[in-house]
Enzyme design. Sequence first.
Site, PDB file in Angstrom:
ATOM      1  N   TYR A  80      77.281  88.219  23.634  1.00  0.00           N
ATOM      2  CA  TYR A  80      78.259  88.691  22.663  1.00  0.00           C
ATOM      3  C   TYR A  80      79.083  87.516  22.125  1.00  0.00           C
ATOM      4  CZ  TYR A  80      77.227  93.205  24.900  1.00  0.00           C
ATOM      5  OH  TYR A  80      76.593  94.317  25.424  1.00  0.00           O
ATOM      6  N   HIS A  82      70.045  92.104  31.224  1.00  0.00           N
ATOM      7  CA  HIS A  82      70.326  92.428  29.828  1.00  0.00           C
ATOM      8  C   HIS A  82      69.042  92.409  28.988  1.00  0.00           C
ATOM      9  CE1 HIS A  82      73.269  91.699  26.223  1.00  0.00           C
ATOM     10  NE2 HIS A  82      72.727  92.899  26.209  1.00  0.00           N
TER      11      HIS A  82
END
Length: 324
Positions: A59, A138
């Site tokens: 992010y 992830h």
Amino acid sequence: MDPFETVPLGGTGVTVTRLGMGLAPIGGLFTPVGDRAARDAVDTAWRLGVRFFDTAPLYGAGLSERRAGAALRGRSAFTLATKVGRRLVPDHHAAEGMWSEPSGASPVWDFSNAGVRRQHRESLDRLGLDRVDILHLHDPDEHFAQALTDALPALVALRREGAIGAVSAGMNQSAMLTEFARTGRFDCFLLAGRYTLLDQSGLRDLLPECERRGIAVICGGVFNSGILADPGRNTTFDYGPARPDIVAKARAMAEVCARHDVPLRAVALQFPLAHPAVVSVVIGMRSAAEAADAAAMAAVEIPGGLWRDLIKSGLLDAGIPVPG
């Protein structure tokens, strides 16, 4: 629903609030945010009662973790999740795709055992904290074998050593998470976009498996990237243009909600929590206003008649778990 009720994450000893804050937006998702607005968003969520925060190195290529850590340092009694699978490498010109603010780094895939341990340490450095509670694999979609044979043992070892409290994986699909569940080595999962008002594919495989095994599920992407927040203006579904039938269904749901004077986004946010395997819903918040809105939507009283009307209209299947 009490959005700030603290509930256990399976049998881990970790707890989460029913409403969690997703920290992708404060990494500059799509549009710049800046340090001040990011801090205001976290501060507002905290003031309203949110105690569960979810970030990742991806992010903003580290910006989200840095901003989250700056806002959370000095506080106590919160739960923090981050992710492994992408290692950050120096790149002083990078700002690409969905991420609008350069951070001086770019992500590269790495699901190796040593890579996972290194990523864990580097996340702690960026956060400026000595611990994260939940560590997700992830998006290992194209890396299933290595995630299973290398990355997962590293996570299990970190849990055994007391460095983390829960082993997890976060994905936009349910099939691979179901395979992970069957290993018996995961405590929880972050399921994004696959258990929503418009997409209940996770109900076919993952959610029943997790319910049987006592694995906690955290739901993200409950607005399917925007259409369920405001289908009158936002017709983006899973980060792309929505098909006409999807737009029509979302707008029909909004019409049912309007008849009951309830915002569609409140219904979309609260819907996943009716399933017994789901413990929390994580909502992305980029500003103080979005944090306040998420808290308000999570607390809206939704009449039982609204759910019955969605089912009678064929917009939800009969027998699907609904709140109340």
